[in-house]
Each structure stands twice: as structure tokens, then as C-alpha cells.
Design a protein around this motif. Structure first.
Motif, PDB file in Angstrom:
ATOM      1  N   LEU A  19       0.832  -1.214   0.000  1.00  0.00           N
ATOM      2  CA  LEU A  19       0.000   0.000   0.000  1.00  0.00           C
ATOM      3  C   LEU A  19       0.860   1.255   0.000  1.00  0.00           C
ATOM      4  CD1 LEU A  19      -2.863  -1.010   2.457  1.00  0.00           C
ATOM      5  CD2 LEU A  19      -2.984  -0.802  -0.038  1.00  0.00           C
ATOM      6  N   ALA A  20       1.943   1.229   0.753  1.00  0.00           N
ATOM      7  CA  ALA A  20       2.848   2.383   0.782  1.00  0.00           C
ATOM      8  C   ALA A  20       3.485   2.611  -0.581  1.00  0.00           C
ATOM      9  CB  ALA A  20       3.908   2.198   1.852  1.00  0.00           C
ATOM     10  N   MET A  21       3.749   1.541  -1.319  1.00  0.00           N
ATOM     11  CA  MET A  21       4.260   1.706  -2.683  1.00  0.00           C
ATOM     12  C   MET A  21       3.285   2.523  -3.520  1.00  0.00           C
ATOM     13  SD  MET A  21       5.877  -1.912  -3.937  1.00  0.00           S
ATOM     14  CE  MET A  21       6.005  -1.271  -5.597  1.00  0.00           C
ATOM     15  N   VAL A  22       2.011   2.189  -3.401  1.00  0.00           N
ATOM     16  CA  VAL A  22       0.979   2.858  -4.193  1.00  0.00           C
ATOM     17  C   VAL A  22       0.871   4.338  -3.809  1.00  0.00           C
ATOM     18  CG1 VAL A  22      -1.505   2.911  -4.652  1.00  0.00           C
ATOM     19  CG2 VAL A  22      -0.306   0.721  -4.552  1.00  0.00           C
ATOM     20  N   VAL A  23       1.060   4.627  -2.546  1.00  0.00           N
ATOM     21  CA  VAL A  23       0.898   5.999  -2.060  1.00  0.00           C
ATOM     22  C   VAL A  23       2.186   6.811  -2.188  1.00  0.00           C
ATOM     23  CG1 VAL A  23       0.421   7.374   0.016  1.00  0.00           C
ATOM     24  CG2 VAL A  23      -0.944   5.337  -0.477  1.00  0.00           C
ATOM     25  N   GLY A  45       9.867   9.992  -9.484  1.00  0.00           N
ATOM     26  CA  GLY A  45      10.915   9.728 -10.457  1.00  0.00           C
ATOM     27  C   GLY A  45      11.293   8.267 -10.619  1.00  0.00           C
ATOM     28  N   PHE A  46      10.445   7.361 -10.199  1.00  0.00           N
ATOM     29  CA  PHE A  46      10.719   5.934 -10.361  1.00  0.00           C
ATOM     30  C   PHE A  46      10.328   5.485 -11.763  1.00  0.00           C
ATOM     31  CE2 PHE A  46      10.695   6.267  -5.821  1.00  0.00           C
ATOM     32  CZ  PHE A  46      11.543   5.266  -5.374  1.00  0.00           C
ATOM     33  N   THR A  47      11.203   4.712 -12.390  1.00  0.00           N
ATOM     34  CA  THR A  47      10.847   4.103 -13.667  1.00  0.00           C
ATOM     35  C   THR A  47       9.947   2.901 -13.384  1.00  0.00           C
ATOM     36  OG1 THR A  47      12.713   2.565 -13.668  1.00  0.00           O
ATOM     37  CG2 THR A  47      13.094   4.763 -14.647  1.00  0.00           C
ATOM     38  N   MET A  48       9.335   2.377 -14.425  1.00  0.00           N
ATOM     39  CA  MET A  48       8.494   1.192 -14.245  1.00  0.00           C
ATOM     40  C   MET A  48       9.336   0.021 -13.718  1.00  0.00           C
ATOM     41  SD  MET A  48       5.392   1.828 -14.624  1.00  0.00           S
ATOM     42  CE  MET A  48       4.672   0.215 -14.753  1.00  0.00           C
ATOM     43  N   TRP A  49      10.569  -0.114 -14.206  1.00  0.00           N
ATOM     44  CA  TRP A  49      11.436  -1.178 -13.729  1.00  0.00           C
ATOM     45  C   TRP A  49      11.732  -1.001 -12.227  1.00  0.00           C
ATOM     46  CZ3 TRP A  49      13.152  -5.639 -12.972  1.00  0.00           C
ATOM     47  CH2 TRP A  49      14.346  -5.869 -12.302  1.00  0.00           C
ATOM     48  N   GLU A  50      11.980   0.218 -11.794  1.00  0.00           N
ATOM     49  CA  GLU A  50      12.280   0.455 -10.378  1.00  0.00           C
ATOM     50  C   GLU A  50      11.073   0.167  -9.490  1.00  0.00           C
ATOM     51  OE1 GLU A  50      15.755   3.843 -10.847  1.00  0.00           O
ATOM     52  OE2 GLU A  50      13.655   4.457 -10.884  1.00  0.00           O
ATOM     53  N   VAL A  51       9.886   0.489  -9.970  1.00  0.00           N
ATOM     54  CA  VAL A  51       8.675   0.146  -9.221  1.00  0.00           C
ATOM     55  C   VAL A  51       8.521  -1.373  -9.163  1.00  0.00           C
ATOM     56  CG1 VAL A  51       6.152   0.284  -9.200  1.00  0.00           C
ATOM     57  CG2 VAL A  51       7.508   2.320  -9.709  1.00  0.00           C
ATOM     58  N   ALA A  52       8.733  -2.038 -10.302  1.00  0.00           N
ATOM     59  CA  ALA A  52       8.646  -3.502 -10.330  1.00  0.00           C
ATOM     60  C   ALA A  52       9.697  -4.117  -9.416  1.00  0.00           C
ATOM     61  CB  ALA A  52       8.808  -4.010 -11.762  1.00  0.00           C
ATOM     62  N   ARG A  53      10.903  -3.595  -9.468  1.00  0.00           N
ATOM     63  CA  ARG A  53      11.988  -4.088  -8.607  1.00  0.00           C
ATOM     64  C   ARG A  53      11.621  -3.924  -7.132  1.00  0.00           C
ATOM     65  NH1 ARG A  53      18.160  -1.647  -8.171  1.00  0.00           N
ATOM     66  NH2 ARG A  53      18.264  -1.982  -5.928  1.00  0.00           N
ATOM     67  N   THR A  54      11.022  -2.803  -6.795  1.00  0.00           N
ATOM     68  CA  THR A  54      10.632  -2.539  -5.415  1.00  0.00           C
ATOM     69  C   THR A  54       9.554  -3.524  -4.974  1.00  0.00           C
ATOM     70  OG1 THR A  54      11.267  -0.232  -5.638  1.00  0.00           O
ATOM     71  CG2 THR A  54       9.751  -0.754  -3.848  1.00  0.00           C
ATOM     72  N   PHE A  55       8.620  -3.848  -5.850  1.00  0.00           N
ATOM     73  CA  PHE A  55       7.609  -4.851  -5.516  1.00  0.00           C
ATOM     74  C   PHE A  55       8.243  -6.239  -5.396  1.00  0.00           C
ATOM     75  CE2 PHE A  55       4.532  -8.119  -6.738  1.00  0.00           C
ATOM     76  CZ  PHE A  55       3.610  -7.942  -5.720  1.00  0.00           C
TER      77      PHE A  55
END
Length: 101
Positions: free
Chosen positions: A52-56, A62-72
Motif C-alpha cells: 500500500l505504501a508503494m501505491v501511495v 521519479g521511479f521508472t516502471m522497472w524500479e517500481v517492479a523491482r521494489t515490488f
């Protein structure tokens, strides 16, 4: 917001350690499962809070899609949130520099 996210990620990582390094060895090694339910529940809640914190916290930072995916993906592997902290810390520092300018 990234400071909050890093704190939640730390909690998620610590609960993972508690589950894998304390509760589960007690259950399977010593036959004492008493810690698995509370530690497992705490870890599950921390994991949901992380997602949930990722979404908020991440959008617009400035995160790329890869960085968001990596974080998940980091939340799916033991100790992944600790390994991913460097990325979040660098983004936090870059945002601080951008906001100071």
C-alpha cells in the motif's frame, strides 16, 4: 514520503527476519510453534502496508516502471527490502536535491 516508505520497508524486512530466523526455527527445530501465528500475522500486515505504501509513496517521485517492479519484487524475497533500500535512499537524496534547488 520516501522516508515513510523506507520505514515501512524496514519493518517489513525485520518481521521477515523474525519469522524466518526465530519463529520458524522454533517451530520446526524445537517443536514450539507458539511464535509463528503472531509473528506471521505481523509480517503479513507489514507486507500489506509495504505494498500500500508503494501505491501511495512512489508515484511522482521519479521511479521508472522497472524500479517500481523491482521494489515490488523485493517484497517477495527474504531480505529483498534491505537490498532495495539503496535505490530508495538514492531516490530520496535526489528528490531532496531537486527540492532544494
Amino acid at each position: 514520503m520516501l522516508k515513510l516508505f523506507r520505514a515501512i520497508a524496514l519493518i517489513e524486512g525485520v518481521t521477515t527476519i523474525a519469522l524466518f530466523c526465530i519463529a520458524m526455527p522454533l517451530k520446526y527445530g524445537a517443536g514450539n510453534p507458539v511464535l509463528v501465528p503472531p509473528v506471521g500475522l505481523t509480517h503479513g500486515l507489514a507486507w500489506v502496508a509495504y505494498v500500500l505504501a508503494m501505491v501511495v509513496c512512489l508515484p511522482g517521485k521519479g521511479f521508472t516502471m522497472w524500479e517500481v517492479a523491482r521494489t515490488f519484487i523485493a517484497a517477495l524475497f527474504p531480505f529483498g527490502t534491505f537490498l532495495n533500500d539503496g535505490l530508495i535512499r538514492r531516490k530520496q537524496a535526489a528528490l531532496a536535491l531537486r527540492d532544494a534547488a
